[in-house]
Design an enzyme around this catalytic site. Structure first.
Site, mmCIF file in Angstrom:
data_model
loop_
_atom_site.group_PDB
_atom_site.id
_atom_site.type_symbol
_atom_site.label_atom_id
_atom_site.label_comp_id
_atom_site.label_asym_id
_atom_site.label_seq_id
_atom_site.Cartn_x
_atom_site.Cartn_y
_atom_site.Cartn_z
ATOM 1 N N ASP A 1 0.557 -1.238 0.110
ATOM 2 C CA ASP A 1 0.145 -0.134 0.312
ATOM 3 C C ASP A 1 0.948 1.344 0.010
ATOM 4 O OD1 ASP A 1 1.018 0.047 2.250
ATOM 5 O OD2 ASP A 1 -0.696 -0.742 3.520
ATOM 6 N N ASN B 1 -7.089 -2.451 14.447
ATOM 7 C CA ASN B 1 -9.094 -2.957 13.734
ATOM 8 C C ASN B 1 -8.852 -3.670 12.977
ATOM 9 O OD1 ASN B 1 -7.466 -1.755 11.869
ATOM 10 N ND2 ASN B 1 -9.918 0.007 11.442
ATOM 11 N N HIS C 1 -7.083 -4.632 10.511
ATOM 12 C CA HIS C 1 -6.967 -4.284 9.011
ATOM 13 C C HIS C 1 -5.856 -4.629 8.071
ATOM 14 C CE1 HIS C 1 -4.707 -0.932 9.878
ATOM 15 N NE2 HIS C 1 -4.133 -1.056 9.072
#
Length: 255
Positions: free
Chosen positions: A79, A145, A147
């Site tokens: 990413d 969270n 991800h």
């Protein structure tokens, strides 16, 4: 190699080490042996890398091992922030260029160009690069969270038709970047990012996933003991038979 505890959760193997340092050494050894095996059977291998704090010690241990022929490796990354300059210290391209590429000189390192003027075209370009060969190894961490890469719960799709997409980042994820010192204040953190998708990650031949520290204990408990669904994207790794989750005692304390 010595892991204090090993277990299986569905198809996912879980290895627990006493400390993050031991975890890094043991996981690097596993990665090294796997890559050596791959390169015995074909001329080159492809690796997908991440940039989280959980990767630092692992990458250092892996790079310090001179047995790996990095000139036969093609590297990719998970990413990148949309709109960020490649020389910005928080840019994942900058991180990987300094921490990895300059140290090992791989055959090639294909980077997501976060400062592109045409983000959708960049998604297409990177998708074609990823699909040009099987990705032999994916190394990644887990967000607080749950991800994977930047596949946050609201946008994570286990059957995503895309391999690379543009996503809006959750406030929690952006705040973590400030707390870790990558940005000075919240509004500096980009709102959007380019990310490989869950579908792309699941296509990898082998996955090594890392989570260490007390702040990951809650999400690891949810990942391994809760339902498999997109509210905790990392839970999908329980359905990948060639995935290994590496934990230290702190991140595993609620299991």
């Amino acid at each position: 190699m010595k892991f204090e505890q090993q277990l299986a959760v569905d198809q996912l193997s879980v290895y627990i080490s006493k400390t993050e340092e031991i975890l890094a050494r043991n996981s690097a050894k596993i990665a090294q042996e796997y890559l050596e095996n791959v390169l015995e059977n074909k001329p080159e291998a492809s690796i997908l890398l991440a940039t989280g704090n959980s990767q630092l010690k692992f990458l250092d241990a892996l790079i310090s091992n001179s047995k790996i022929d990095w000139s036969r490796l093609k590297l990719f990354h998970l990413d990148e922030y949309l709109g960020i300059d490649p020389e910005h210290p928080a840019s994942f391209r900058y991180y990987l260029r300094e921490k990895v590429e300059k140290r090992v000189e791989p055959q090639v390192f294909h980077y997501l160009e976060g400062d592109t003027l045409e983000p959708l075209r960049e998604c297409d370009r990177y998708t074609k690069l990823l699909q040009a060969q099987p990705i032999d190894l994916c190394c990644l961490g887990i967000g607080t969270n749950g991800h994977l890469a930047f596949n946050e719960p609201p946008v994570a799709n286990f059957n995503d038709p895309y391999w690379v997409k543009i996503v809006r980042l959750e406030k929690e994820t952006r705040q973590v970047q400030v707390e870790q010192g990558h940005f000075s204040y919240f509004d500096q953190v980009p709102q959007y990012a380019l990310t490989v998708t869950i579908s792309m990650i699941l296509s990898c031949q082998k996955i090594l996933c890392f989570a260490s520290g007390n702040n990951k204990a809650s999400i690891i408990q949810r990942m391994l003991k809760g339902e498999i669904n997109s509210s905790c994207p990392a839970s999908i790794l329980r359905q990948h038979s060639k995935a290994i989750l590496f934990l230290d005692w702190e991140s595993a304390k609620l299991l």
